[in-house]
Structures are given as C-alpha cells and as structure tokens.
Design a protein around this motif. Sequence first.
Motif, mmCIF file in Angstrom:
data_model
loop_
_atom_site.group_PDB
_atom_site.id
_atom_site.type_symbol
_atom_site.label_atom_id
_atom_site.label_comp_id
_atom_site.label_asym_id
_atom_site.label_seq_id
_atom_site.Cartn_x
_atom_site.Cartn_y
_atom_site.Cartn_z
ATOM 1 N N PHE A 1 0.852 -1.194 0.000
ATOM 2 C CA PHE A 1 0.000 0.000 0.000
ATOM 3 C C PHE A 1 0.884 1.238 0.000
ATOM 4 C CE2 PHE A 1 -2.082 3.398 2.422
ATOM 5 C CZ PHE A 1 -3.274 3.539 1.735
ATOM 6 N N LEU A 2 0.564 2.205 -0.861
ATOM 7 C CA LEU A 2 1.347 3.433 -0.968
ATOM 8 C C LEU A 2 0.448 4.641 -0.722
ATOM 9 C CD1 LEU A 2 3.861 4.249 -3.860
ATOM 10 C CD2 LEU A 2 2.405 5.972 -2.822
ATOM 11 N N SER A 3 0.910 5.531 0.161
ATOM 12 C CA SER A 3 0.229 6.792 0.417
ATOM 13 C C SER A 3 1.191 7.925 0.096
ATOM 14 C CB SER A 3 -0.215 6.886 1.881
ATOM 15 O OG SER A 3 -0.747 8.169 2.170
ATOM 16 N N GLU A 4 0.813 8.767 -0.863
ATOM 17 C CA GLU A 4 1.694 9.857 -1.318
ATOM 18 C C GLU A 4 1.270 11.195 -0.719
ATOM 19 O OE1 GLU A 4 1.556 13.388 -3.270
ATOM 20 O OE2 GLU A 4 0.269 11.977 -4.367
ATOM 21 N N SER A 5 2.246 11.893 -0.103
ATOM 22 C CA SER A 5 1.993 13.202 0.513
ATOM 23 C C SER A 5 3.069 14.209 0.132
ATOM 24 C CB SER A 5 1.934 13.072 2.042
ATOM 25 O OG SER A 5 0.812 12.352 2.474
ATOM 26 N N VAL A 6 3.462 14.249 -1.130
ATOM 27 C CA VAL A 6 4.477 15.210 -1.543
ATOM 28 C C VAL A 6 3.813 16.576 -1.782
ATOM 29 C CG1 VAL A 6 5.886 13.390 -2.567
ATOM 30 C CG2 VAL A 6 4.355 14.712 -4.022
ATOM 31 N N THR A 7 4.643 17.589 -2.036
ATOM 32 C CA THR A 7 4.166 18.966 -2.195
ATOM 33 C C THR A 7 3.001 19.069 -3.172
ATOM 34 O OG1 THR A 7 6.371 19.794 -1.707
ATOM 35 C CG2 THR A 7 4.882 21.299 -2.816
ATOM 36 N N GLU A 8 2.054 19.951 -2.837
ATOM 37 C CA GLU A 8 0.817 20.098 -3.610
ATOM 38 C C GLU A 8 1.079 20.810 -4.938
ATOM 39 O OE1 GLU A 8 -3.511 19.389 -3.239
ATOM 40 O OE2 GLU A 8 -1.667 18.527 -2.484
ATOM 41 N N ASN A 9 1.725 20.067 -5.836
ATOM 42 C CA ASN A 9 2.070 20.584 -7.159
ATOM 43 C C ASN A 9 1.845 19.467 -8.168
ATOM 44 O OD1 ASN A 9 4.307 20.761 -9.409
ATOM 45 N ND2 ASN A 9 3.979 22.861 -8.706
ATOM 46 N N LEU A 10 0.982 19.700 -9.136
ATOM 47 C CA LEU A 10 0.576 18.642 -10.059
ATOM 48 C C LEU A 10 1.755 18.066 -10.835
ATOM 49 C CD1 LEU A 10 -1.572 16.920 -11.418
ATOM 50 C CD2 LEU A 10 -2.033 18.838 -12.982
ATOM 51 N N GLU A 11 2.604 18.908 -11.369
ATOM 52 C CA GLU A 11 3.735 18.426 -12.162
ATOM 53 C C GLU A 11 4.662 17.559 -11.319
ATOM 54 O OE1 GLU A 11 7.413 20.144 -14.948
ATOM 55 O OE2 GLU A 11 6.016 21.536 -13.965
ATOM 56 N N LEU A 12 4.942 18.013 -10.101
ATOM 57 C CA LEU A 12 5.810 17.245 -9.205
ATOM 58 C C LEU A 12 5.174 15.903 -8.851
ATOM 59 C CD1 LEU A 12 8.259 16.888 -7.341
ATOM 60 C CD2 LEU A 12 6.989 18.158 -5.586
ATOM 61 N N LYS A 13 3.906 15.919 -8.513
ATOM 62 C CA LYS A 13 3.234 14.669 -8.147
ATOM 63 C C LYS A 13 3.262 13.672 -9.304
ATOM 64 C CE LYS A 13 0.069 16.343 -4.532
ATOM 65 N NZ LYS A 13 0.501 15.476 -3.411
ATOM 66 N N ARG A 14 3.037 14.137 -10.508
ATOM 67 C CA ARG A 14 3.039 13.241 -11.655
ATOM 68 C C ARG A 14 4.439 12.634 -11.874
ATOM 69 N NH1 ARG A 14 -1.041 12.804 -15.182
ATOM 70 N NH2 ARG A 14 0.403 12.443 -16.914
ATOM 71 N N LYS A 15 5.479 13.420 -11.657
ATOM 72 C CA LYS A 15 6.840 12.895 -11.772
ATOM 73 C C LYS A 15 7.099 11.825 -10.721
ATOM 74 C CE LYS A 15 9.094 16.947 -13.827
ATOM 75 N NZ LYS A 15 10.082 18.039 -13.600
ATOM 76 N N VAL A 16 6.668 12.088 -9.488
ATOM 77 C CA VAL A 16 6.854 11.120 -8.399
ATOM 78 C C VAL A 16 6.096 9.836 -8.694
ATOM 79 C CG1 VAL A 16 6.322 10.662 -5.967
ATOM 80 C CG2 VAL A 16 7.345 12.855 -6.629
#
Length: 296
Positions: A91-106
């Motif tokens: 199970f993975l829970s992602e909480s990186v910075t609220e930035n769409l481009e960054l989240k998509r890269k992660v």
Amino acid sequence: MQLKIEDINKVLILGAGTLGLRVGLQCAISGFETTIYDISEKALDTAIKTQASILKMLIRNEKLTEAQAEEAKGRLTFTTDPEAAADDADFLSESVTENLELKRKVWAKFGALCPEKTLFTTNTSYLLGSQIADASGRPERFCNFHFHDVFYSNVVDVMPHAGTASWINDLLMELGEKLWQTPVFVQKENTGYIFNYMLMALLGAAGSLRTLDIGSIEDIDRSWMGNFKMEMGPFGILDTVGLDTAWHITSSQPDKKSQAFAALLKSYIDAGKLGVKTGEGFYTYPNPRFKEEGFV
C-alpha cells in the motif's frame, strides 16, 4: 490482483512532511510495517523528532502505553533510497508537495518501482485523482485517500476517480477504520473533497477581508473565534495548513480575489514564513498571539 485488508502488511509513505509523517506514524501504530521515504535527510530527521513528540502526547492522553509506542517505533523505517522504499510495498500513500507536475513525476517513478500488487493512493488536499492516476501506469489501482490531521481531526476521505476499480472503495473504507479514522466516501470527484471545499470558502473570505483592507488579521480571527467559540481563526488555520500549501491552491484560481490572496501568501513564503512548521507565519510559534489570555 484484488487485495483484502489482511493482504496489507507493508506500507510506503512518500513525503515526510506534516501529513506524511503523521499518516506513517498511525500506520505503524495500527500494526503495519511502514517505510517513510523523502528525498531530504533533514526532512526525515524532523519527522522522527515530530513523531516522538506525538507519541509522548498520545501516552500522556492515555491513547497508547509506552510499550505500544515503542512497538510502533520499531515498525518504522526511514529512507532516501526509492528502490528500497518501494520494495514489496502493499500500500502506498503519497503526501508530496501540492504541485501537479511534481506529483506526476513522483508517481511515474514509483509506479515503475512498485510491485504489481501495490495499491496506490494520494493524500493530495485539492488535486483530483484523474489528474494524476495515469502517471502511475496503473490508474485502475489509484484512488484519493485524504487525511486531515490524523490525530486530532481524524477523518479520511475516500474519493475514487472514474477508472478506479470498484473493490478499492470498500477496502479503503475498511482501512480508514483500522487507522483510527472516520472514513467519508466522496461519491464523485470534487476539488477539496467535502470538508476542504467548505474550508476554502472560509479561508478565501478571510483572505479577501484582509486584502481589501476591511479587517486586520487578528480582528478577522477574533470575529470567527468569538462568534463560534473556536480555538483559532482562519489565519491560525492557514498557519497550521502551511502557507505554501495554501498558496499552491489559491494561486491556481483565476479570479482577482484569489490572486490577491495568493500574492499576500507569497509575501510570507518569500520571507521564509510558512506557518507552524517554520515557527512563524501570520503568527509566531509555539506561543501565537491568538492563544494569549484576552485575545478574544
């Protein structure tokens, strides 16, 4: 591969910030082997210290025994190695910075690293799963699973996108309860889920009152606190959320009031004042003015 609650043993948290460290700690308390990943060693060190303070609070409030707290710490692993982090994750829970481009890269990175069995969730505050899911390579295993504070505001939102496999909804509702949360099902995608949608109306109104020079920060908070008998007002809430997070959300709105509020937030961010997490935002912490006797 369809999962059941008993199939989830290893949890991966992406991002050791304010929410990621709390979600990770609760997963460990609830019995899951939990890995917290961040690109920053400093962020991981801060997370460990913050978790220690939370555990002391839980012990003090008789929510946990000292033995249970030690067991939870024993289930936690911290790493800056993405391959090690993704290894055998259920199970993975992602909480990186609220930035769409960054989240998509992660998500592109960890979608390639995680095993086929992994269930993917994002803890984004305002972005939609349909904006991110395809970047993971497995959109059918992707769902928004949004926490608020974890230990104080213990509500978790379950919000599938149109392509989320139907079995995931029930599994996440069950998992929410196991993580000591009140699960809320959002029937269709909505920016801000349910609570945050209402909250941004409040914070946006407060921002307009300040940028239009109708009231001071303290008087806007006093009005809210005095009328509703709340412990903090809109600007105290913003400091808790994080001014950087609030800016990412507000700056994406095209209307003039939102843009004016975003400019106000940016002036604080540029000065290194992000709120509680940096010790200063609209107020100074750990003893903000709104907690002083006589403020209201």
